[in-house]
Design a protein around this motif. Structure first.
Motif, PDB file in Angstrom:
ATOM      1  N   THR A   8       0.962  -1.293  -0.061  1.00 11.31           N
ATOM      2  CA  THR A   8       0.040  -0.306   0.070  1.00 11.31           C
ATOM      3  C   THR A   8       0.830   1.076  -0.029  1.00 11.31           C
ATOM      4  OG1 THR A   8      -0.205  -0.263   2.331  1.00 11.31           O
ATOM      5  CG2 THR A   8      -2.010  -1.022   1.142  1.00 11.31           C
ATOM      6  N   GLU A  36       3.077   7.485  -8.458  1.00 10.03           N
ATOM      7  CA  GLU A  36       2.051   7.952  -7.612  1.00 10.03           C
ATOM      8  C   GLU A  36       2.127   9.057  -6.544  1.00 10.03           C
ATOM      9  OE1 GLU A  36      -0.323   3.475  -7.474  1.00 10.03           O
ATOM     10  OE2 GLU A  36       0.973   4.030  -5.664  1.00 10.03           O
ATOM     11  N   ASP A  82      -3.904   8.611  -8.548  1.00  8.06           N
ATOM     12  CA  ASP A  82      -3.713   7.206  -8.803  1.00  8.06           C
ATOM     13  C   ASP A  82      -3.538   6.317  -7.815  1.00  8.06           C
ATOM     14  OD1 ASP A  82      -3.523   8.391 -11.521  1.00  8.06           O
ATOM     15  OD2 ASP A  82      -1.448   8.014 -11.858  1.00  8.06           O
ATOM     16  N   ARG A  84      -9.097   2.231  -3.956  1.00  9.56           N
ATOM     17  CA  ARG A  84     -10.401   2.249  -3.992  1.00  9.56           C
ATOM     18  C   ARG A  84     -10.859   1.016  -4.852  1.00  9.56           C
ATOM     19  NH1 ARG A  84     -12.161   8.595  -4.787  1.00  9.56           N
ATOM     20  NH2 ARG A  84     -12.607   9.035  -2.519  1.00  9.56           N
ATOM     21  N   SER A  85      -9.809   0.482  -5.657  1.00  9.47           N
ATOM     22  CA  SER A  85     -10.246  -0.811  -6.627  1.00  9.47           C
ATOM     23  C   SER A  85     -10.300  -2.036  -5.938  1.00  9.47           C
ATOM     24  CB  SER A  85      -9.300  -0.750  -7.579  1.00  9.47           C
ATOM     25  OG  SER A  85      -7.878  -1.039  -7.096  1.00  9.47           O
ATOM     26  N   ALA A 119      -6.943   5.944  -6.464  1.00 10.29           N
ATOM     27  CA  ALA A 119      -8.028   5.101  -7.230  1.00 10.29           C
ATOM     28  C   ALA A 119      -7.408   3.625  -6.907  1.00 10.29           C
ATOM     29  CB  ALA A 119      -7.602   5.250  -8.684  1.00 10.29           C
ATOM     30  N   ARG A 120      -5.990   3.201  -6.957  1.00  8.66           N
ATOM     31  CA  ARG A 120      -5.684   1.926  -6.494  1.00  8.66           C
ATOM     32  C   ARG A 120      -6.401   1.423  -5.226  1.00  8.66           C
ATOM     33  NH1 ARG A 120      -0.647  -0.455  -4.440  1.00  8.66           N
ATOM     34  NH2 ARG A 120       0.254   1.717  -4.309  1.00  8.66           N
TER      35      ARG A 120
END
Length: 381
Positions: free
Chosen positions: A362, A368, A374, A380-381, A377-378
């Protein structure tokens, strides 16, 4: 450390002796005044714990001071502490170079001379840095008789009293506020490592992997040590100019020293290291300013004057040395890291940002750091 015929690859004792002989004296302070400064810095380091933890919502399982002592040191004390850390951290690299030199005709004779020469040059480098570092969380800190370390080599926090006094006078800011402001930054680093148990081993592993990939002859050792001295110590300096990022061309048109010895594998590792160091430094800058208004009344004035000094430097020679050592690239880490933290906290709140500490997976990548959306978004995916 491996040696050839009893001769170390770097004469570390000579490095210490050279640095302590060449380092400039600190500002004039009476004995009583010096005691007062030391006492106040220790109080601020202690009070900073609660401020930082409440703001960051990062709470170690046990008190940080049980693992990482706070040491208020002078310039020679900073030199000795960093030499001990370099000696431990760089041992795999030096052993590799040592083995290569052992197979070279006349290697033992060259070793005796080279160790002395390199010791002097490293000492000269440290004498320059020793008058500029305000504070440092020393992540890899083997305990010595003069400088105790944390439990199981878990680090120590250094506050360089002469440099703090020098800068607060030069900036003409309130000493009480400036000293607390510096302590907030360094306490943030101590909290990062105390609250995230896997972080220290992760960074150590990355550094050792980077050094393990290094293939060099002894003639390039000094360049690697110069890079290590500014990149691995975590040092916070008084002033840094603007220049290119790692891997780009600097103002004088030459690639940074790190480009001279990188392999593709090293480039990948260095990208991860750059990202995590940018995160740590940017987070500390964000916290020291975020906590500031409530406990440091003049934080706005301090930040403005400090940034101006950091950008302009102390003179042409100072600027030239900073470019040579890569200290200007470290300023980019502060700026980009702080922008990343600020953007994520504004979008997700502090608890959302703190997901960054969950695991190595993480942590933000180097790209990033420059594009916080970015990373968001990662997550939240």
């Amino acid at each position: 450390m491996t040696s050839l015929g009893g001769v170390e690859m770097v004469d570390w004792n000579l490095a210490v002796a050279t640095a302590t002989r060449l380092v400039r004296p600190g500002p004039e302070v009476s004995r009583e005044g010096a005691r007062a400064v030391v006492s106040e810095l220790r109080r601020h380091a202690k009070s900073s714990e609660e401020h930082v933890r409440d703001f960051t919502r990062m709470y170690p399982d046990r008190p940080a001071e049980s693992d990482t002592p706070v040491l208020v040191v002078d310039r020679p004390g900073w030199v000795r502490a960093n030499v001990a850390g370099f000696r431990e951290l760089l041992s795999p690299l030096l052993e590799k170079v040592q083995e290569r030199r052992a197979s070279t005709p006349g290697g033992a004779v060259l070793g005796a001379v080279g160790g002395k020469v390199t010791g002097v040059e490293v000492g000269m480098l440290l004498s320059f840095l020793a008058s500029r570092v305000l504070g440092q969380y020393e992540t890899f800190a083997p305990a010595t008789r003069e400088l105790p370390g944390g439990a199981d080599g878990s680090g120590r926090l250094l506050l360089v009293a002469p440099n703090i006094v020098h800068v607060e006078r030069e900036l003409d800011v309130a000493p009480h506020d400036f000293r607390l402001w510096v302590c907030l930054h360094e306490e943030t680093h101590r909290t990062q490592f105390a609250a995230v148990p896997w972080l220290r081993d992760h960074i150590r592993g990355e550094i050792q992997s980077f050094l393990g990939e290094t293939e060099m002859d002894p003639s390039t050792l000094l360049e690697r040590l110069r890079e290590a001295a500014q990149s691995l110590s975590g040092s916070r300096t008084q002033g840094e100019g603007t220049a290119a990022e790692d891997g780009e061309t600097t103002e004088n048109g030459r690639a940074g020293l790190v480009e001279l010895v990188q392999t593709p594998a090293q480039r990948e590792i260095l990208g991860r290291l750059t990202a995590v160091m940018s995160l740590l430094e940017g987070h500390a800058d964000y916290v020291m300013d975020g906590v500031g208004p409530d406990v440091v009344p003049s934080v706005g004035e301090i930040r403005e004057k400090f940034q101006k000094r950091r950008a302009t430097g102390a003179g042409k020679l100072d600027q030239a040395l900073r470019r040579l050592l890569g200290l200007d690239a470290k300023l980019r880490q502060y700026r980009e890291g702080e922008r990343f933290v600020r953007a994520v906290v504004e979008e997700l709140g502090m608890d959302g940002f703190n997901r960054v500490w969950t695991s190595p997976n993480t942590l933000p990548t180097k790209s990033e750091i420059g594009r916080p959306a970015d990373w968001i978004a990662r997550m939240r995916s």
